[in-house]
Design a protein around this motif. Structure first.
Motif, short mmCIF file in Angstrom:
data_model
loop_
_atom_site.label_atom_id
_atom_site.label_comp_id
_atom_site.label_asym_id
_atom_site.label_seq_id
_atom_site.Cartn_x
_atom_site.Cartn_y
_atom_site.Cartn_z
N THR A 129 0.84 -1.19 0.00
CA THR A 129 0.00 0.00 0.00
C THR A 129 0.88 1.25 0.00
OG1 THR A 129 -0.17 0.09 2.42
CG2 THR A 129 -1.85 -1.20 1.25
N LYS A 138 -9.91 -13.79 -7.97
CA LYS A 138 -9.84 -13.06 -9.25
C LYS A 138 -10.51 -11.69 -9.12
CE LYS A 138 -10.84 -14.00 -14.11
NZ LYS A 138 -11.47 -14.97 -15.02
N TYR A 186 -8.40 -9.38 -6.90
CA TYR A 186 -7.27 -8.86 -7.68
C TYR A 186 -7.74 -7.72 -8.58
CZ TYR A 186 -2.67 -9.22 -9.84
OH TYR A 186 -1.40 -8.96 -10.26
N ARG A 187 -8.91 -7.87 -9.17
CA ARG A 187 -9.47 -6.83 -10.02
C ARG A 187 -9.78 -5.57 -9.21
NH1 ARG A 187 -14.05 -4.59 -11.76
NH2 ARG A 187 -15.38 -5.69 -10.31
N GLN A 188 -10.37 -5.75 -8.03
CA GLN A 188 -10.72 -4.61 -7.19
C GLN A 188 -9.49 -3.83 -6.72
OE1 GLN A 188 -13.23 -5.66 -3.89
NE2 GLN A 188 -14.77 -6.60 -5.21
N THR A 189 -8.43 -4.55 -6.40
CA THR A 189 -7.22 -3.85 -5.94
C THR A 189 -6.63 -3.00 -7.06
OG1 THR A 189 -5.77 -5.72 -6.43
CG2 THR A 189 -6.65 -5.58 -4.18
N GLY A 190 -6.84 -3.40 -8.28
CA GLY A 190 -6.34 -2.64 -9.42
C GLY A 190 -7.02 -1.29 -9.57
N TYR A 191 -8.21 -1.15 -9.02
CA TYR A 191 -8.95 0.12 -9.10
C TYR A 191 -8.63 1.06 -7.94
CZ TYR A 191 -11.82 -2.07 -12.68
OH TYR A 191 -12.26 -2.69 -13.82
N ASN A 192 -7.90 0.57 -6.96
CA ASN A 192 -7.62 1.38 -5.77
C ASN A 192 -6.22 1.98 -5.88
OD1 ASN A 192 -6.94 2.22 -3.10
ND2 ASN A 192 -8.63 0.97 -2.34
N ASP A 193 -6.15 3.30 -5.94
CA ASP A 193 -4.85 3.98 -6.09
C ASP A 193 -3.95 3.83 -4.87
OD1 ASP A 193 -5.58 4.83 -8.60
OD2 ASP A 193 -6.31 6.79 -7.92
N LYS A 203 0.79 -2.31 -5.40
CA LYS A 203 1.09 -3.59 -6.06
C LYS A 203 0.49 -4.71 -5.24
CE LYS A 203 3.76 -5.22 -9.42
NZ LYS A 203 3.42 -5.01 -10.79
N MET A 204 0.09 -5.77 -5.93
CA MET A 204 -0.34 -6.98 -5.24
C MET A 204 0.25 -8.17 -5.97
SD MET A 204 -4.01 -8.34 -3.95
CE MET A 204 -4.59 -9.54 -5.13
#
Length: 123
Positions: free
Chosen positions: A11, A74, A77-84, A88-89
Motif C-alpha cells: 500500500t 480473481k 485482484y481486479r478490485q485492488t487494481g482500481y484502488n490507487d 502492487k499486489m
C-alpha cells in the motif's frame, strides 16, 4: 472449492499505518463475505520498494495467507487494481500453507538464511 493463496499487498506509504491496515482489512471483509478465510496476516511495515511505483519509492507491505475460491480471488485482484492506494499486489497459489508459513517464520527469524538461498540460486 477453496484453494490457498499467498498475497503480498503493497500500500501507499503516504498513508498512515492505521489507514493502510484499515484498507487491507476491507479486503479481508470481502474475502470473508465470499466464504473465504484469512489464515494468517502479517504487516511487514514500511519498506523501500525495488523500483518506483506511482512516484513512490516506499510502500507498506502486508503478507496474507487466505483460503478462498478462485473466482473471489480473481475479483479481489481486479478490485485492488482500481484502488490507487494499493501500489502492487502479488498473488501465488500455495499447496501447503502450513509449510509456506513455517518457511516464512524461519526466514523471518534468520535473515541470513534468505541470503544463502539467494546465493545458491546462481549455482
Amino acid at each position: 472449492m477453496n484453494n490457498t493463496y499467498e498475497l503480498l499487498m503493497v500500500t501507499s506509504a503516504k498513508m498512515t499505518d492505521d489507514e493502510s491496515t484499515a484498507l487491507v482489512q476491507s479486503f479481508y471483509k470481502y474475502i470473508e463475505e465470499q466464504d473465504g478465510k484469512i489464515l494468517y496476516a502479517d504487516v511487514w511495515g514500511r519498506r523501500k520498494i525495488a523500483y518506483e511505483i506511482a512516484d513512490q519509492t516506499y510502500g507498506i507491505f502486508h503478507l496474507i495467507h487466505v483460503e478462498a475460491n478462485g473466482d473471489s480471488i480473481k475479483e479481489l485482484y481486479r478490485q485492488t487494481g482500481y484502488n490507487d492506494q494499493i501500489l502492487k499486489m502479488f498473488l501465488v497459489s500455495v499447496d501447503d500453507v502450513t509449510k509456506a508459513r513455517q518457511t516464512y517464520q524461519e526466514l523471518k527469524e534468520n535473515p541470513k538464511k534468505n541470503a544463502e538461498l539467494i546465493e545458491n540460486l546462481g549455482e
